[in-house]
Design an enzyme around this catalytic site. Sequence first.
Site, PDB file in Angstrom:
ATOM      1  N   ARG A 148       0.827  -1.198   0.000  1.00  0.00           N
ATOM      2  CA  ARG A 148       0.000   0.000   0.000  1.00  0.00           C
ATOM      3  C   ARG A 148       0.872   1.263   0.000  1.00  0.00           C
ATOM      4  O   ARG A 148       2.064   1.221   0.292  1.00  0.00           O
ATOM      5  CB  ARG A 148      -0.918   0.011   1.227  1.00  0.00           C
ATOM      6  CG  ARG A 148      -2.028  -1.005   1.183  1.00  0.00           C
ATOM      7  CD  ARG A 148      -2.785  -1.094   2.503  1.00  0.00           C
ATOM      8  NE  ARG A 148      -1.995  -1.714   3.563  1.00  0.00           N
ATOM      9  CZ  ARG A 148      -2.437  -1.921   4.795  1.00  0.00           C
ATOM     10  NH1 ARG A 148      -3.665  -1.535   5.135  1.00  0.00           N
ATOM     11  NH2 ARG A 148      -1.665  -2.501   5.702  1.00  0.00           N
ATOM     12  N   LYS A 191       1.828   1.728   7.490  1.00  0.00           N
ATOM     13  CA  LYS A 191       2.164   0.901   8.650  1.00  0.00           C
ATOM     14  C   LYS A 191       3.184   1.610   9.533  1.00  0.00           C
ATOM     15  O   LYS A 191       3.866   2.551   9.122  1.00  0.00           O
ATOM     16  CB  LYS A 191       2.724  -0.456   8.197  1.00  0.00           C
ATOM     17  CG  LYS A 191       1.681  -1.336   7.511  1.00  0.00           C
ATOM     18  CD  LYS A 191       0.487  -1.652   8.396  1.00  0.00           C
ATOM     19  CE  LYS A 191       0.831  -2.593   9.544  1.00  0.00           C
ATOM     20  NZ  LYS A 191      -0.354  -2.889  10.386  1.00  0.00           N
ATOM     21  N   TYR A 195      -0.760   4.063  10.904  1.00  0.00           N
ATOM     22  CA  TYR A 195      -1.138   3.050  11.882  1.00  0.00           C
ATOM     23  C   TYR A 195       0.075   2.764  12.756  1.00  0.00           C
ATOM     24  O   TYR A 195       1.178   2.535  12.245  1.00  0.00           O
ATOM     25  CB  TYR A 195      -1.565   1.747  11.195  1.00  0.00           C
ATOM     26  CG  TYR A 195      -2.900   1.801  10.491  1.00  0.00           C
ATOM     27  CD1 TYR A 195      -4.077   2.005  11.200  1.00  0.00           C
ATOM     28  CD2 TYR A 195      -2.984   1.620   9.112  1.00  0.00           C
ATOM     29  CE1 TYR A 195      -5.299   2.041  10.552  1.00  0.00           C
ATOM     30  CE2 TYR A 195      -4.206   1.657   8.457  1.00  0.00           C
ATOM     31  CZ  TYR A 195      -5.364   1.866   9.186  1.00  0.00           C
ATOM     32  OH  TYR A 195      -6.580   1.908   8.543  1.00  0.00           O
ATOM     33  N   HIS A 231      -0.371   0.957  16.334  1.00  0.00           N
ATOM     34  CA  HIS A 231      -0.635  -0.233  17.147  1.00  0.00           C
ATOM     35  C   HIS A 231       0.434  -0.399  18.233  1.00  0.00           C
ATOM     36  O   HIS A 231       1.040  -1.458  18.401  1.00  0.00           O
ATOM     37  CB  HIS A 231      -0.719  -1.486  16.268  1.00  0.00           C
ATOM     38  CG  HIS A 231      -1.806  -1.429  15.234  1.00  0.00           C
ATOM     39  ND1 HIS A 231      -3.150  -1.460  15.570  1.00  0.00           N
ATOM     40  CD2 HIS A 231      -1.761  -1.324  13.887  1.00  0.00           C
ATOM     41  CE1 HIS A 231      -3.879  -1.387  14.465  1.00  0.00           C
ATOM     42  NE2 HIS A 231      -3.063  -1.293  13.441  1.00  0.00           N
ATOM     43  N   GLU A 290      -5.496   4.379  14.053  1.00  0.00           N
ATOM     44  CA  GLU A 290      -6.431   3.452  14.684  1.00  0.00           C
ATOM     45  C   GLU A 290      -7.136   4.016  15.911  1.00  0.00           C
ATOM     46  O   GLU A 290      -8.097   3.419  16.408  1.00  0.00           O
ATOM     47  CB  GLU A 290      -5.733   2.133  15.045  1.00  0.00           C
ATOM     48  CG  GLU A 290      -4.736   2.208  16.198  1.00  0.00           C
ATOM     49  CD  GLU A 290      -3.334   2.571  15.760  1.00  0.00           C
ATOM     50  OE1 GLU A 290      -2.408   2.434  16.582  1.00  0.00           O
ATOM     51  OE2 GLU A 290      -3.146   2.999  14.586  1.00  0.00           O
ATOM     52  N   VAL A 296     -14.994  -5.688  11.467  1.00  0.00           N
ATOM     53  CA  VAL A 296     -14.322  -6.881  10.957  1.00  0.00           C
ATOM     54  C   VAL A 296     -15.253  -8.086  11.017  1.00  0.00           C
ATOM     55  O   VAL A 296     -15.428  -8.826  10.045  1.00  0.00           O
ATOM     56  CB  VAL A 296     -13.027  -7.171  11.748  1.00  0.00           C
ATOM     57  CG1 VAL A 296     -12.453  -8.541  11.363  1.00  0.00           C
ATOM     58  CG2 VAL A 296     -11.985  -6.096  11.497  1.00  0.00           C
ATOM     59  N   VAL A 328      -7.552 -11.610  13.089  1.00  0.00           N
ATOM     60  CA  VAL A 328      -7.438 -10.281  12.496  1.00  0.00           C
ATOM     61  C   VAL A 328      -6.931  -9.274  13.525  1.00  0.00           C
ATOM     62  O   VAL A 328      -6.389  -8.229  13.164  1.00  0.00           O
ATOM     63  CB  VAL A 328      -8.790  -9.832  11.898  1.00  0.00           C
ATOM     64  CG1 VAL A 328      -8.646  -8.500  11.168  1.00  0.00           C
ATOM     65  CG2 VAL A 328      -9.324 -10.884  10.928  1.00  0.00           C
ATOM     66  N   ASP A 369      -2.466  -7.590  15.151  1.00  0.00           N
ATOM     67  CA  ASP A 369      -1.643  -6.383  15.256  1.00  0.00           C
ATOM     68  C   ASP A 369      -1.950  -5.595  16.524  1.00  0.00           C
ATOM     69  O   ASP A 369      -1.298  -4.595  16.820  1.00  0.00           O
ATOM     70  CB  ASP A 369      -1.756  -5.494  14.012  1.00  0.00           C
ATOM     71  CG  ASP A 369      -3.180  -5.145  13.645  1.00  0.00           C
ATOM     72  OD1 ASP A 369      -4.094  -5.470  14.426  1.00  0.00           O
ATOM     73  OD2 ASP A 369      -3.390  -4.548  12.571  1.00  0.00           O
ATOM     74  N   ASN A 411      -0.765  -7.492   8.368  1.00  0.00           N
ATOM     75  CA  ASN A 411      -1.190  -6.448   7.413  1.00  0.00           C
ATOM     76  C   ASN A 411      -1.947  -7.093   6.255  1.00  0.00           C
ATOM     77  O   ASN A 411      -1.581  -6.972   5.087  1.00  0.00           O
ATOM     78  CB  ASN A 411       0.009  -5.637   6.916  1.00  0.00           C
ATOM     79  CG  ASN A 411       1.009  -6.473   6.127  1.00  0.00           C
ATOM     80  OD1 ASN A 411       1.230  -7.645   6.424  1.00  0.00           O
ATOM     81  ND2 ASN A 411       1.620  -5.878   5.125  1.00  0.00           N
ATOM     82  N   MET A 412      -3.032  -7.762   6.600  1.00  0.00           N
ATOM     83  CA  MET A 412      -3.807  -8.479   5.591  1.00  0.00           C
ATOM     84  C   MET A 412      -4.173  -7.613   4.381  1.00  0.00           C
ATOM     85  O   MET A 412      -4.044  -8.048   3.233  1.00  0.00           O
ATOM     86  CB  MET A 412      -5.064  -9.082   6.218  1.00  0.00           C
ATOM     87  CG  MET A 412      -4.774 -10.240   7.162  1.00  0.00           C
ATOM     88  SD  MET A 412      -6.254 -10.810   8.038  1.00  0.00           S
ATOM     89  CE  MET A 412      -7.233 -11.430   6.684  1.00  0.00           C
TER      90      MET A 412
END
Length: 372
Positions: free
Chosen positions: A15, A75, A94, A96, A118, A179, A267, A270, A300-301
């Site tokens: 991405r 990320k 992001y 996390h 997030e 999700v 999912v 992370d 990181n799906m």
Amino acid sequence: MIIGVPKEIKNNENRVAVTPAGVSEMKKHGHVVYVQATAGLGSGFSDEEYTAAGAQVLATIEEVYAIAEMIIKVKEPIASEYDLIKKDQLLFTYFHFASSEPLTHAMIEKGAVCLAYETVEKADRSLPLLVPMSEVAGRMSIQQGAKYLEKPLKGRGILLGGVPGVPPAKVLVLGGGIVGTQAAKMAAGLGAQVTIMDVSLARLRYLDDVMPANVNTQMSNHYNITKAIADADLVVGAVLIPGAKAPHLVTRDMLKLMRPGTVVVDVAVDQGGCIETCTPTTHENPTFIIDDIVHYCVANMPGAVPYTSTLALTNATLPYALQLANKGWQKACAENEELKKGLNIANGKILYKGVAEAWNLPFNEELVLTNA
């Protein structure tokens, strides 16, 4: 403001944080945008498209970090990027933090301003910058789960939707948020028998109203989870506590209750994962097996479908990025409570309670912001 868009260097992360259209909008507001060479290729955007939109393309990641006042990423920075980050540099991505103590300490030590996608939060408690990637990850969880149920990939050898005369697979979804909802919709659409669990009765009532007949709702508690996993073919972990570690709803001991070849897709990995045995994997090596249970735990799906993911993410992030660039982070956060909640670390201090609690570090409740 001088804005930098580095190329993502996390494993198989394709991405990019800003599209050429986003560059064009930033230029309209008078900002200077530097994009690292080939940053957009994985998502289908060439350097020439960025140049045409008004960006200046730099050859290396070091150059981008060195010149930018605000770094926009997808990320979290990885270890090789830590030394590139400057004091008071704004990072919008992001993070996390609750799942990475080294990252937390590194950003404190660098004195960076860390505004996490997030934890940007609206008044209704929704998370506008997490929603688009949660939608992608929820749908992908079923796509990947169905694949890894195949026998050559060590699964039980079950077709998710079954065929006439043969029952479909049983899918258990833990968590009824974005999700979980998307996962349940996808699994149901493929014909699986789905159970979705949540701790909110109001949410379960809503899901019961909107889901098709092959989706059952159930209150999430240890007793119900223990019973359900023994019969499930695919378990999707979809629990989120914003900015904090996810609770372990499935423990190591509980794996023994599950049938060999059952697939778990976490999912929430992370954010520490809601399945105790899950640790982050990559698209390069996405699965591992513990007690004959196939674990898919890619952190990181959405990076596997970068064209869709990049457009979905930047549709949501660009308005916030423009506010930060137009006003500076202090004024923007003072005027916009949603952005203020995104502040996790600034001036060497932790400003988000969930992060402080995750690593038993001091939490600074008061942040002085200026409208100047």
